[in-house]
Design a protein around this motif. Structure first.
Motif, mmCIF file in Angstrom:
data_model
loop_
_atom_site.group_PDB
_atom_site.id
_atom_site.type_symbol
_atom_site.label_atom_id
_atom_site.label_comp_id
_atom_site.label_asym_id
_atom_site.label_seq_id
_atom_site.Cartn_x
_atom_site.Cartn_y
_atom_site.Cartn_z
ATOM 1 N N ASP A 132 0.770 -1.062 0.088
ATOM 2 C CA ASP A 132 -0.139 -0.023 -0.064
ATOM 3 C C ASP A 132 0.958 1.254 0.141
ATOM 4 O OD1 ASP A 132 -2.327 -1.521 0.058
ATOM 5 O OD2 ASP A 132 -2.572 -1.365 2.105
ATOM 6 N N TYR A 133 1.717 1.177 0.631
ATOM 7 C CA TYR A 133 2.866 2.270 0.885
ATOM 8 C C TYR A 133 3.592 2.482 -0.611
ATOM 9 C CZ TYR A 133 6.585 5.383 2.766
ATOM 10 O OH TYR A 133 7.460 6.599 3.059
ATOM 11 N N ALA A 134 3.970 1.528 -1.235
ATOM 12 C CA ALA A 134 4.434 1.573 -2.575
ATOM 13 C C ALA A 134 3.457 2.329 -3.573
ATOM 14 C CB ALA A 134 4.935 0.222 -3.120
ATOM 15 N N ASP A 135 2.293 1.832 -3.607
ATOM 16 C CA ASP A 135 1.196 2.421 -4.446
ATOM 17 C C ASP A 135 1.069 3.965 -4.026
ATOM 18 O OD1 ASP A 135 0.738 0.045 -5.607
ATOM 19 O OD2 ASP A 135 -0.851 -0.499 -4.294
ATOM 20 N N ASP A 136 1.221 4.344 -2.558
ATOM 21 C CA ASP A 136 0.989 5.850 -2.145
ATOM 22 C C ASP A 136 2.140 6.271 -2.622
ATOM 23 O OD1 ASP A 136 -0.176 7.919 -0.781
ATOM 24 O OD2 ASP A 136 1.651 7.644 0.654
ATOM 25 N N LEU A 137 3.188 5.901 -2.691
ATOM 26 C CA LEU A 137 4.652 6.599 -3.115
ATOM 27 C C LEU A 137 4.418 6.961 -4.742
ATOM 28 C CD1 LEU A 137 7.596 4.809 -1.397
ATOM 29 C CD2 LEU A 137 6.664 7.406 -0.989
ATOM 30 N N ALA A 138 3.933 5.896 -5.454
ATOM 31 C CA ALA A 138 4.005 6.032 -6.861
ATOM 32 C C ALA A 138 2.861 7.139 -7.295
ATOM 33 C CB ALA A 138 3.237 4.627 -7.399
ATOM 34 N N GLU A 139 1.753 7.143 -6.441
ATOM 35 C CA GLU A 139 0.861 8.193 -6.828
ATOM 36 C C GLU A 139 1.266 9.844 -6.667
ATOM 37 O OE1 GLU A 139 -2.651 7.644 -4.738
ATOM 38 O OE2 GLU A 139 -3.304 5.400 -5.806
ATOM 39 N N ARG A 140 2.451 9.697 -5.628
ATOM 40 C CA ARG A 140 2.841 10.837 -5.525
ATOM 41 C C ARG A 140 4.230 11.196 -6.342
ATOM 42 N NH1 ARG A 140 4.830 10.957 0.265
ATOM 43 N NH2 ARG A 140 3.808 8.914 0.653
ATOM 44 N N GLY A 141 4.400 10.270 -7.397
ATOM 45 C CA GLY A 141 5.472 10.572 -8.362
ATOM 46 C C GLY A 141 7.046 10.027 -7.914
ATOM 47 N N LEU A 144 10.866 5.833 -7.816
ATOM 48 C CA LEU A 144 12.134 5.103 -7.406
ATOM 49 C C LEU A 144 11.990 4.430 -6.210
ATOM 50 C CD1 LEU A 144 14.749 3.960 -8.110
ATOM 51 C CD2 LEU A 144 15.678 6.293 -7.175
ATOM 52 N N ASN A 145 11.597 5.086 -5.207
ATOM 53 C CA ASN A 145 11.384 4.609 -3.774
ATOM 54 C C ASN A 145 10.187 3.447 -3.651
ATOM 55 O OD1 ASN A 145 13.122 5.540 -1.962
ATOM 56 N ND2 ASN A 145 12.539 7.526 -1.987
ATOM 57 N N ALA A 146 9.250 3.662 -4.638
ATOM 58 C CA ALA A 146 8.002 2.622 -4.635
ATOM 59 C C ALA A 146 8.632 1.569 -5.179
ATOM 60 C CB ALA A 146 6.993 3.256 -5.699
ATOM 61 N N ARG A 189 7.447 0.432 -16.044
ATOM 62 C CA ARG A 189 6.902 0.565 -16.908
ATOM 63 C C ARG A 189 6.255 2.232 -16.912
ATOM 64 N NH1 ARG A 189 3.621 -3.187 -20.028
ATOM 65 N NH2 ARG A 189 5.323 -4.367 -20.957
ATOM 66 N N GLN A 190 5.996 2.485 -15.560
ATOM 67 C CA GLN A 190 5.458 3.954 -15.178
ATOM 68 C C GLN A 190 6.487 4.882 -15.525
ATOM 69 O OE1 GLN A 190 2.770 3.834 -12.182
ATOM 70 N NE2 GLN A 190 2.340 6.105 -12.147
ATOM 71 N N TYR A 191 7.721 4.427 -14.876
ATOM 72 C CA TYR A 191 8.760 5.280 -14.792
ATOM 73 C C TYR A 191 10.074 4.799 -15.531
ATOM 74 C CZ TYR A 191 6.091 7.448 -11.353
ATOM 75 O OH TYR A 191 4.932 8.101 -10.650
#
Length: 306
Positions: A132-141, A144-146, A189-191
């Motif tokens: 869940d935390y990784a998904d949250d990081l990804a949504e915030r851009g 890399l940390n995700a 894929r996203q980054y």
């Protein structure tokens, strides 16, 4: 040989065979093709997984950094300090990033049926929180940390699956491999620029993810055989005796303890009891423990699972 000796000997043999048949009753059920040689083969992760599983100092430092942040944030947010205190040793063993010893979770919980060990439930809770935390990081851009979070979950999954024997620990590892790998793949894929920083080929990761999914599917089929409420006893006995994977032999032996009380033929009962006795003398300590637990399984215990 005189005829006078032959006739009595034949009679003795016939009587012995008749008594054996009476004691055993109908022969034990034979295994079906559902437990053929391929099914009973131990499922191994491909060797190229090792390139994703690194325990270097840099990796450990990164994991420790995220570990301390995630755990402290999670506890503060969830107000579950009591939960952490109970499972501190287990979670630290899994989450601190160091390369764990073989069987590091095998001795953490009692061998028994019917419930997921609390330490495994704790790891599952942390793993879900990290995803869940990784998904949250990804949504915030912060792709890399995700990605790093996904990789940490991936590594923990690998360690749980590859360095343990007990089924619940390995199932949790399989889930974490899948979940962590999916996060890694999505971030690549996203980054796209992440690939250069982490030096991982997206196509290789996708191939490995497919491999984990294949293992998951094969395990799911075997789980249906050993954890069915109405198993084919021939298949169950075959797994308990012949499976190349100790994980499923242990589970099979435990289930024999349960279903010996539901055997509808003396042949099946006799064969199951023989296998349970043999397990108690096995050279592997975990098989021995499963055998002792199966032997102690009472009719009242069996009723709980009906």
């Amino acid at each position: 040989m005189k005829t006078s000796y032959v006739v009595p000997m034949i009679c003795v043999i016939v009587i012995a065979a008749a008594l054996t048949q009476y004691y055993i009753g109908q022969p034990a059920d034979l295994p079906t093709n559902e437990t053929n040689e391929t099914v009973l083969r131990r499922i191994e992760l491909r060797d190229d997984f090792s390139s994703f599983i690194q325990h270097t100092n840099a990796d450990i430092e990164k994991r420790d950094e995220i570990y301390s942040t995630i755990i402290s944030d999670w506890l503060e947010k969830k107000h579950q300090a009591g939960f952490w205190k109970i499972h501190e040793k287990t979670l630290f063993r899994v989450l601190n990033g160091r390369e764990p010893a073989q069987g590091f979770m095998d001795g953490c919980f009692e061998i028994k049926l019917g419930e997921v060990p609390s330490d495994i439930a704790a790891i599952d809770k942390i793993g879900s929180e990290l995803i869940d935390y990784a998904d949250d990081l990804a949504e915030r851009g912060d792709g890399l940390n995700a990605y790093h979070i996904g990789h940490i979950v991936f590594v923990w999954g690998y360690d749980l699956l590859q360095r343990n024997t007990m089924l619940d620990a390995r199932l949790q590892g399989l889930w974490m491999l899948n979940a962590g790998g999916n996060v890694m793949f999505k971030m690549l894929r996203q980054y796209p620029k992440i690939s250069a920083k982490v030096e991982i080929d997206e196509n290789v990761l996708l191939e490995l993810s497919d491999h984990v999914s294949e293992i998951d599917q094969r395990w799911s089929k075997k789980l249906l055989l050993v954890r069915s409420v109405t198993p084919h006893l021939g298949d169950l006995m075959h797994i308990a005796e012949k499976d190349e994977d100790l994980t499923f032999r242990i589970e099979g032996v435990l289930r024999l303890g349960l279903f010996q009380h539901a055997a509808k033929s003396r042949g099946n009962l006799w064969k199951m009891q023989q296998l349970i006795e043999s397990a108690q003398k096995d050279e592997n300590i975990l098989i021995q423990k499963a055998g002792h637990r199966a032997a102690a399984f009472s009719l009242n215990d069996a009723k709980v699972f009906q």
